[in-house]
Design an enzyme around this catalytic site. Structure first.
Site, PDB file in Angstrom:
ATOM      1  N   HIS A 155      16.592  20.279 -22.601  1.00 57.11           N
ATOM      2  CA  HIS A 155      16.496  21.690 -23.002  1.00 57.11           C
ATOM      3  C   HIS A 155      17.645  22.073 -23.933  1.00 57.11           C
ATOM      4  O   HIS A 155      18.675  21.398 -23.962  1.00 57.11           O
ATOM      5  CB  HIS A 155      16.529  22.605 -21.766  1.00 57.11           C
ATOM      6  CG  HIS A 155      15.223  22.683 -21.041  1.00 57.11           C
ATOM      7  ND1 HIS A 155      14.836  21.754 -20.109  1.00 57.11           N
ATOM      8  CD2 HIS A 155      14.197  23.585 -21.134  1.00 57.11           C
ATOM      9  CE1 HIS A 155      13.627  22.065 -19.650  1.00 57.11           C
ATOM     10  NE2 HIS A 155      13.212  23.179 -20.261  1.00 57.11           N
ATOM     11  N   LYS A 159      20.538  27.177 -21.666  1.00 52.61           N
ATOM     12  CA  LYS A 159      19.826  27.282 -20.392  1.00 52.61           C
ATOM     13  C   LYS A 159      20.816  27.395 -19.224  1.00 52.61           C
ATOM     14  O   LYS A 159      21.801  26.647 -19.168  1.00 52.61           O
ATOM     15  CB  LYS A 159      18.918  26.056 -20.227  1.00 52.61           C
ATOM     16  CG  LYS A 159      18.012  26.149 -19.025  1.00 52.61           C
ATOM     17  CD  LYS A 159      16.844  25.201 -19.121  1.00 52.61           C
ATOM     18  CE  LYS A 159      15.978  25.275 -17.863  1.00 52.61           C
ATOM     19  NZ  LYS A 159      15.456  26.634 -17.606  1.00 52.61           N
TER      20      LYS A 159
HETATM   21  N1  LIG Z   1       8.124  29.761 -17.158  1.00 48.13           N
HETATM   22  C1  LIG Z   1       8.225  29.377 -18.430  1.00 48.13           C
HETATM   23  O1  LIG Z   1       7.279  28.861 -19.040  1.00 48.13           O
HETATM   24  C2  LIG Z   1       9.516  29.572 -19.124  1.00 48.13           C
HETATM   25  C3  LIG Z   1      10.563  30.065 -18.439  1.00 48.13           C
HETATM   26  N2  LIG Z   1      11.759  30.292 -19.054  1.00 48.13           N
HETATM   27  C4  LIG Z   1      12.759  30.930 -18.223  1.00 48.13           C
HETATM   28  O2  LIG Z   1      12.770  32.308 -18.584  1.00 48.13           O
HETATM   29  C5  LIG Z   1      14.082  32.831 -18.456  1.00 48.13           C
HETATM   30  C6  LIG Z   1      14.507  33.450 -19.787  1.00 48.13           C
HETATM   31  O3  LIG Z   1      14.595  32.424 -20.734  1.00 48.13           O
HETATM   32  P1  LIG Z   1      15.068  32.714 -22.244  1.00 48.13           P
HETATM   33  O4  LIG Z   1      14.246  33.791 -22.829  1.00 48.13           O
HETATM   34  O5  LIG Z   1      15.129  31.406 -22.904  1.00 48.13           O
HETATM   35  O6  LIG Z   1      16.548  33.239 -21.981  1.00 48.13           O
HETATM   36  P2  LIG Z   1      17.388  34.282 -22.865  1.00 48.13           P
HETATM   37  O7  LIG Z   1      18.803  34.138 -22.417  1.00 48.13           O
HETATM   38  O8  LIG Z   1      17.068  34.111 -24.287  1.00 48.13           O
HETATM   39  O9  LIG Z   1      16.805  35.691 -22.381  1.00 48.13           O
HETATM   40  C7  LIG Z   1      17.123  36.328 -21.189  1.00 48.13           C
HETATM   41  C8  LIG Z   1      17.241  37.795 -21.493  1.00 48.13           C
HETATM   42  O10 LIG Z   1      17.385  38.523 -20.283  1.00 48.13           O
HETATM   43  C9  LIG Z   1      18.380  39.510 -20.500  1.00 48.13           C
HETATM   44  N3  LIG Z   1      18.887  39.960 -19.213  1.00 48.13           N
HETATM   45  C10 LIG Z   1      19.859  39.409 -18.445  1.00 48.13           C
HETATM   46  N4  LIG Z   1      20.052  40.163 -17.352  1.00 48.13           N
HETATM   47  C11 LIG Z   1      19.188  41.201 -17.437  1.00 48.13           C
HETATM   48  C12 LIG Z   1      18.932  42.335 -16.620  1.00 48.13           C
HETATM   49  N5  LIG Z   1      19.603  42.559 -15.487  1.00 48.13           N
HETATM   50  N6  LIG Z   1      17.970  43.198 -17.022  1.00 48.13           N
HETATM   51  C13 LIG Z   1      17.285  42.996 -18.163  1.00 48.13           C
HETATM   52  N7  LIG Z   1      17.506  41.962 -18.986  1.00 48.13           N
HETATM   53  C14 LIG Z   1      18.445  41.073 -18.619  1.00 48.13           C
HETATM   54  C15 LIG Z   1      19.408  38.823 -21.368  1.00 48.13           C
HETATM   55  O11 LIG Z   1      20.276  39.721 -22.009  1.00 48.13           O
HETATM   56  P3  LIG Z   1      21.814  39.279 -22.348  1.00 48.13           P
HETATM   57  O12 LIG Z   1      21.715  37.870 -22.895  1.00 48.13           O
HETATM   58  O13 LIG Z   1      22.281  40.264 -23.334  1.00 48.13           O
HETATM   59  O14 LIG Z   1      22.560  39.315 -21.040  1.00 48.13           O
HETATM   60  C16 LIG Z   1      18.486  38.115 -22.354  1.00 48.13           C
HETATM   61  O15 LIG Z   1      18.103  38.971 -23.406  1.00 48.13           O
HETATM   62  C17 LIG Z   1      14.953  31.667 -17.987  1.00 48.13           C
HETATM   63  O16 LIG Z   1      15.053  31.690 -16.591  1.00 48.13           O
HETATM   64  C18 LIG Z   1      14.166  30.436 -18.410  1.00 48.13           C
HETATM   65  O17 LIG Z   1      14.433  29.314 -17.616  1.00 48.13           O
HETATM   66  C19 LIG Z   1      11.949  30.006 -20.361  1.00 48.13           C
HETATM   67  C20 LIG Z   1      10.937  29.467 -21.106  1.00 48.13           C
HETATM   68  C21 LIG Z   1       9.634  29.197 -20.544  1.00 48.13           C
HETATM   69  O1  LIG Z   2      14.795  27.749 -20.153  1.00 49.63           O
HETATM   70  C1  LIG Z   2      13.839  27.283 -20.820  1.00 49.63           C
HETATM   71  O2  LIG Z   2      13.844  27.228 -22.041  1.00 49.63           O
HETATM   72  C2  LIG Z   2      12.666  26.807 -20.082  1.00 49.63           C
HETATM   73  N1  LIG Z   2      12.612  27.015 -18.799  1.00 49.63           N
HETATM   74  C3  LIG Z   2      11.571  26.624 -17.931  1.00 49.63           C
HETATM   75  C4  LIG Z   2      12.064  25.598 -16.938  1.00 49.63           C
HETATM   76  O3  LIG Z   2      13.177  25.765 -16.402  1.00 49.63           O
HETATM   77  O4  LIG Z   2      11.358  24.647 -16.672  1.00 49.63           O
HETATM   78  C5  LIG Z   2      10.307  26.234 -18.654  1.00 49.63           C
HETATM   79  C6  LIG Z   2      10.541  25.499 -19.931  1.00 49.63           C
HETATM   80  O5  LIG Z   2      10.960  24.224 -19.627  1.00 49.63           O
HETATM   81  C7  LIG Z   2      11.537  26.216 -20.813  1.00 49.63           C
END
Ligand SMILES: NC(=O)C1=CN([C@@H]2O[C@H](COP(=O)(O)OP(=O)(O)OC[C@H]3O[C@@H](n4cnc5c(N)ncnc54)[C@H](OP(=O)(O)O)[C@@H]3O)[C@@H](O)[C@H]2O)C=CC1
Ligand SMILES: O=C(O)C1=N[C@H](C(=O)O)C[C@H](O)C1
Length: 266
Positions: A155, A159
């Site tokens: 990743h 992350k």
């Molecule tokens: N299930 C799936 O298919 C996937 C899951 N994920 C998961 O999704 C999550 C997000 O991933 P990703 O978008 O890459 O991460 P990012 O860090 O890009 O986004 C997370 C966002 O959440 C915000 N945030 C943090 N705390 C809060 C809060 N209390 N209230 C509102 N917003 C908040 C952050 O703001 P700031 O940075 O300013 O603190 C940031 O903008 C992770 O857990 C990741 O593992 C990711 C990709 C695919």
């Molecule tokens: O943080 C990510 O980017 C992703 N998170 C998910 C995970 O923890 O498996 C899904 C995907 O791999 C992307």
């Protein structure tokens, strides 16, 4: 299709941005609000790169739930807040669709119990990409015949959780068909701690973090004279949106707790 009113938590994030766009472009979805701990008081359209919509942004999720009528919360934040948000959504009668990873087994159990108590559907999907779901299912199938397995997930370096939710889920699916078994030499010793990765019933998970990566996983199986590798790559975050969309649609028909998108596919 009836219209579904959705709140997104984490709209500025890499996933949140894609989700907001997908919701905005879906006829039977309405983005009614967002939760962003740094941008309370703004509108979605005030954030660069987000769609031109007046949906309000709340700093505090409880305020958002109190003021806005919604059917579904899509959470794409952090392990700590994702868990709190999911719990609060259920307490306010809102169905959560959660992509956030890094929840503990105890947290998942607690959310399952709350979902049952409230009789409200919940979808928690460690990976929303259809290809990743197939990769996990194929790996479970292969593990029946190849019990020696190493999971290598790769990743981007922003992350927070390791191993990834996908790797954890893959190991859980494999555990359903594979007897616990120590892999490698009986007398194997690590001369550098962590060299063999995390150990789940004797299978190993290795987490790679590098700039330039998005989300990738290989599941490698080995047997006498052969190896089998099952691999999936998400090359952008649009790859996850089919699963987010499907989950929002399905969660409205559910009163049960779903952990893993495979449970929503036929
Ligand atoms: N299930 C799936 O298919 C996937 C899951 N994920 C998961 O999704 C999550 C997000 O991933 P990703 O978008 O890459 O991460 P990012 O860090 O890009 O986004 C997370 C966002 O959440 C915000 N945030 C943090 N705390 C809060 C809060 N209390 N209230 C509102 N917003 C908040 C952050 O703001 P700031 O940075 O300013 O603190 C940031 O903008 C992770 O857990 C990741 O593992 C990711 C990709 C695919
Ligand atoms: O943080 C990510 O980017 C992703 N998170 C998910 C995970 O923890 O498996 C899904 C995907 O791999 C992307």
């Amino acid at each position: 299709m009836t219209n579904t009113k959705i709140i997104v938590a984490g709209p500025r994030g890499k996933m949140g941005r894609e989700a907001v766009k997908m919701i905005h472009n879906t006829e039977h979805f309405t983005l009614v609000g967002c939760v962003d701990h740094k941008n309370g008081g703004l509108r979605v359209k005030d954030i660069e790169g987000l769609p031109d919509t007046d949906a309000p942004i709340y700093q505090d999720i409880e305020q958002c739930f109190k003021r806005i009528e919604a059917d579904v919360l899509v959470d794409l934040t952090t392990p700590e807040f994702g868990y709190k948000h999911t719990k609060l959504a259920l307490e306010h009668g809102i169905r959560p669709v959660v992509g956030t990873t890094g929840f503990t087994k105890e947290q998942l159990l607690e959310l399952e119990q709350l979902s049952e108590e409230k009789e409200l559907g919940v979808v928690i999907a460690p990976n929303f990409a259809l290809g990743a779901v197939l990769m996990m299912q194929f790996s479970k199938w292969a593990a029946k015949y190849f019990p020696d397995v190493e999971i290598i997930e790769r990743h981007h370096d922003q992350k927070l959780d390791a191993p990834s939710g996908t790797a954890v889920k893959t190991a859980e699916l494999i555990q359903e068909v594979r007897e616990a078994k120590k892999q490698g030499h009986e007398e194997e010793k690590e001369t550098l701690a962590g060299a063999r990765g995390a150990d789940v019933d004797g299978m190993h998970i290795h987490s790679v973090r590098l700039p330039g990566l998005v989300a990738h996983q290989e599941v490698m199986f080995g047997s006498s004279g052969e190896t089998l590798t099952i691999k999936h790559d998400s090359i952008n975050r649009e790859s996850f949106m089919t699963g987010v969309k499907l989950s929002v649609e399905k969660v409205m028909e559910l009163n049960a707790f779903i952990y893993g998108l495979e449970n929503l596919l036929e």
